[in-house]
Design a protein around this motif. Structure first.
Motif, PDB file in Angstrom:
ATOM      1  N   MET A   1       0.761  -1.203  -0.195  1.00 17.00           N
ATOM      2  CA  MET A   1       0.150  -0.016  -0.174  1.00 17.00           C
ATOM      3  C   MET A   1       0.966   1.477   0.089  1.00 17.00           C
ATOM      4  O   MET A   1       0.432   2.170  -0.526  1.00 17.00           O
ATOM      5  N   ALA A   2       2.030   1.141   0.571  1.00 20.81           N
ATOM      6  CA  ALA A   2       2.844   2.273   0.928  1.00 20.81           C
ATOM      7  C   ALA A   2       3.147   2.774  -0.471  1.00 20.81           C
ATOM      8  O   ALA A   2       3.399   4.142  -0.756  1.00 20.81           O
ATOM      9  N   THR A   3       3.338   2.014  -1.621  1.00 23.31           N
ATOM     10  CA  THR A   3       3.875   2.336  -2.789  1.00 23.31           C
ATOM     11  C   THR A   3       2.757   3.277  -3.566  1.00 23.31           C
ATOM     12  O   THR A   3       3.371   4.340  -4.343  1.00 23.31           O
ATOM     13  N   VAL A   4       1.650   3.202  -3.305  1.00 31.12           N
ATOM     14  CA  VAL A   4       0.548   4.042  -4.107  1.00 31.12           C
ATOM     15  C   VAL A   4       0.532   5.527  -3.132  1.00 31.12           C
ATOM     16  O   VAL A   4       0.815   6.490  -4.037  1.00 31.12           O
ATOM     17  N   LEU A   5       0.943   5.381  -2.217  1.00 32.80           N
ATOM     18  CA  LEU A   5       0.919   6.969  -1.308  1.00 32.80           C
ATOM     19  C   LEU A   5       2.268   7.211  -1.692  1.00 32.80           C
ATOM     20  O   LEU A   5       2.595   8.975  -1.305  1.00 32.80           O
ATOM     21  N   GLU A   6       3.546   6.869  -1.587  1.00 28.93           N
ATOM     22  CA  GLU A   6       4.607   7.469  -1.627  1.00 28.93           C
ATOM     23  C   GLU A   6       4.834   8.559  -2.670  1.00 28.93           C
ATOM     24  O   GLU A   6       5.334   9.656  -2.462  1.00 28.93           O
ATOM     25  N   ARG A   7       4.198   8.421  -3.733  1.00 30.78           N
ATOM     26  CA  ARG A   7       4.437   9.418  -4.865  1.00 30.78           C
ATOM     27  C   ARG A   7       3.860  10.771  -4.513  1.00 30.78           C
ATOM     28  O   ARG A   7       4.284  11.580  -5.283  1.00 30.78           O
ATOM     29  N   PHE A   8       2.969  10.689  -3.605  1.00 32.51           N
ATOM     30  CA  PHE A   8       2.561  12.086  -3.144  1.00 32.51           C
ATOM     31  C   PHE A   8       3.359  12.708  -2.108  1.00 32.51           C
ATOM     32  O   PHE A   8       3.028  13.930  -1.726  1.00 32.51           O
ATOM     33  N   ASP A   9       4.406  12.207  -1.659  1.00 30.29           N
ATOM     34  CA  ASP A   9       5.020  12.740  -0.694  1.00 30.29           C
ATOM     35  C   ASP A   9       6.460  13.267  -1.399  1.00 30.29           C
ATOM     36  O   ASP A   9       7.167  13.959  -0.801  1.00 30.29           O
ATOM     37  N   ARG A  78      -5.701  -4.130   7.805  1.00 34.00           N
ATOM     38  CA  ARG A  78      -6.859  -3.978   6.874  1.00 34.00           C
ATOM     39  C   ARG A  78      -7.478  -2.537   7.230  1.00 34.00           C
ATOM     40  O   ARG A  78      -7.665  -1.757   6.370  1.00 34.00           O
ATOM     41  N   ALA A  79      -7.745  -2.051   8.675  1.00 30.73           N
ATOM     42  CA  ALA A  79      -7.926  -0.874   8.793  1.00 30.73           C
ATOM     43  C   ALA A  79      -6.941   0.335   8.338  1.00 30.73           C
ATOM     44  O   ALA A  79      -7.244   1.316   7.685  1.00 30.73           O
ATOM     45  N   SER A  80      -5.738   0.144   8.234  1.00 28.39           N
ATOM     46  CA  SER A  80      -4.806   0.857   7.958  1.00 28.39           C
ATOM     47  C   SER A  80      -4.810   1.065   6.376  1.00 28.39           C
ATOM     48  O   SER A  80      -4.587   2.054   5.933  1.00 28.39           O
ATOM     49  N   SER A  81      -4.999  -0.210   5.588  1.00 27.51           N
ATOM     50  CA  SER A  81      -5.041  -0.079   4.285  1.00 27.51           C
ATOM     51  C   SER A  81      -6.417   0.446   3.827  1.00 27.51           C
ATOM     52  O   SER A  81      -6.355   1.547   2.792  1.00 27.51           O
ATOM     53  N   GLU A  82      -7.330   0.482   4.253  1.00 19.63           N
ATOM     54  CA  GLU A  82      -8.590   1.065   3.913  1.00 19.63           C
ATOM     55  C   GLU A  82      -8.331   2.585   4.217  1.00 19.63           C
ATOM     56  O   GLU A  82      -8.767   3.511   3.555  1.00 19.63           O
ATOM     57  N   THR A  83      -7.738   3.178   5.206  1.00 18.01           N
ATOM     58  CA  THR A  83      -7.529   4.256   5.449  1.00 18.01           C
ATOM     59  C   THR A  83      -6.579   5.127   4.447  1.00 18.01           C
ATOM     60  O   THR A  83      -7.035   6.205   3.786  1.00 18.01           O
ATOM     61  N   ASP A  84      -5.519   4.392   4.005  1.00 13.90           N
ATOM     62  CA  ASP A  84      -4.616   4.710   3.075  1.00 13.90           C
ATOM     63  C   ASP A  84      -5.526   5.010   1.852  1.00 13.90           C
ATOM     64  O   ASP A  84      -5.218   5.636   0.981  1.00 13.90           O
ATOM     65  N   TRP A  85      -6.360   3.915   1.532  1.00 13.60           N
ATOM     66  CA  TRP A  85      -7.087   4.142   0.267  1.00 13.60           C
ATOM     67  C   TRP A  85      -8.133   5.141   0.079  1.00 13.60           C
ATOM     68  O   TRP A  85      -8.375   5.826  -0.632  1.00 13.60           O
ATOM     69  N   SER A  86      -8.513   5.396   1.341  1.00 12.78           N
ATOM     70  CA  SER A  86      -9.698   6.699   1.491  1.00 12.78           C
ATOM     71  C   SER A  86      -8.920   7.891   1.157  1.00 12.78           C
ATOM     72  O   SER A  86      -9.548   8.607   0.512  1.00 12.78           O
ATOM     73  N   ILE A  87      -7.770   7.971   1.701  1.00 12.21           N
ATOM     74  CA  ILE A  87      -6.942   9.374   1.357  1.00 12.21           C
ATOM     75  C   ILE A  87      -6.582   9.415  -0.287  1.00 12.21           C
ATOM     76  O   ILE A  87      -6.691  10.394  -0.734  1.00 12.21           O
ATOM     77  N   GLU A  88      -6.346   8.160  -0.583  1.00 13.83           N
ATOM     78  CA  GLU A  88      -6.198   8.193  -2.157  1.00 13.83           C
ATOM     79  C   GLU A  88      -7.122   8.465  -2.947  1.00 13.83           C
ATOM     80  O   GLU A  88      -7.007   9.250  -3.950  1.00 13.83           O
ATOM     81  N   LEU A  89      -8.376   7.872  -2.619  1.00 14.10           N
ATOM     82  CA  LEU A  89      -9.618   8.458  -3.244  1.00 14.10           C
ATOM     83  C   LEU A  89     -10.066   9.753  -3.096  1.00 14.10           C
ATOM     84  O   LEU A  89     -10.553  10.282  -3.930  1.00 14.10           O
ATOM     85  N   ARG A  90      -9.657  10.343  -1.905  1.00 13.01           N
ATOM     86  CA  ARG A  90     -10.267  11.837  -1.777  1.00 13.01           C
ATOM     87  C   ARG A  90      -9.087  12.510  -2.723  1.00 13.01           C
ATOM     88  O   ARG A  90      -9.662  13.842  -3.276  1.00 13.01           O
ATOM     89  N   THR A  91      -7.948  12.094  -2.727  1.00 17.59           N
ATOM     90  CA  THR A  91      -6.882  12.875  -3.434  1.00 17.59           C
ATOM     91  C   THR A  91      -7.560  12.792  -5.018  1.00 17.59           C
ATOM     92  O   THR A  91      -7.524  13.954  -5.862  1.00 17.59           O
ATOM     93  N   ARG A  92      -8.012  11.733  -5.498  1.00 15.90           N
ATOM     94  CA  ARG A  92      -8.268  11.621  -6.885  1.00 15.90           C
ATOM     95  C   ARG A  92      -9.785  12.586  -6.909  1.00 15.90           C
ATOM     96  O   ARG A  92      -9.757  13.156  -8.346  1.00 15.90           O
ATOM     97  N   ASP A  93     -10.661  12.532  -6.088  1.00 20.63           N
ATOM     98  CA  ASP A  93     -11.685  13.482  -6.058  1.00 20.63           C
ATOM     99  C   ASP A  93     -11.182  14.782  -6.329  1.00 20.63           C
ATOM    100  O   ASP A  93     -11.626  15.581  -7.010  1.00 20.63           O
TER     101      ASP A  93
END
Length: 155
Positions: A1-9, A78-93
């Protein structure tokens, strides 16, 4: 999961990409006529490149989401992954909304209104447009708008 969010850092990742340097490294400057055809093309290319970059990131997110379904057995993971994806999807929005602003800026280029303040009609500085090519107001008009907005929220 970290690979998806790393590019935003990465620093500057949410800024528009550098404009087309294919035109001999051209950058608009104040010594030429404001919003001449060369400047308009420069900003149009900058907006197109920015929009393309957003679409590429969105496609990457979709591919990652399809490939990495939530398989963690541990509830905390799982909760951590869901939080990461929530952040990712908010960014996409937010980026989806940004695309609408990019499209509006490109329409202003086509209509000959790009680069001029929608409030005062004055030219928006090239430095501001370079930093924020979707800008619709001069810095002064934007500051007034934000002050008025703040006052109306406080009332």
């Amino acid at each position: 999961m970290a690979t998806v969010l790393e590019r935003f850092d990465e620093p500057g990742k949410h800024l528009p990409p550098a404009a087309n340097d294919g035109d001999n490294g051209y950058r608009p400057h104040g010594d030429e006529a404001f919003m001449n055809p060369r400047q308009l093309e420069y900003f149009r290319q900058k907006l197109v490149a920015w929009k393309d970059a957003i679409y590429r990131e969105a496609a990457g997110t979709l591919n990652q989401l399809q490939a990495d379904s939530l398989r963690e057995a541990d509830l905390t993971d799982r909760a951590s992954s869901e939080t990461d994806w929530s952040i990712e999807l908010r960014t996409r929005d937010r980026q989806r909304k940004l695309i609408a602003k990019i499209d509006a800026a490109m329409r202003r280029i086509e209509e000959g209104e790009y680069g001029y303040c929608e409030v005062t009609g004055e030219p928006i500085s090239l430095a501001r447009l370079e930093a924020r090519p979707i800008a619709t107001m001069t810095v002064e008009a934007q500051e007034r708008h934000e002050r008025n907005e703040k006052v109306s929220r406080e009332e």
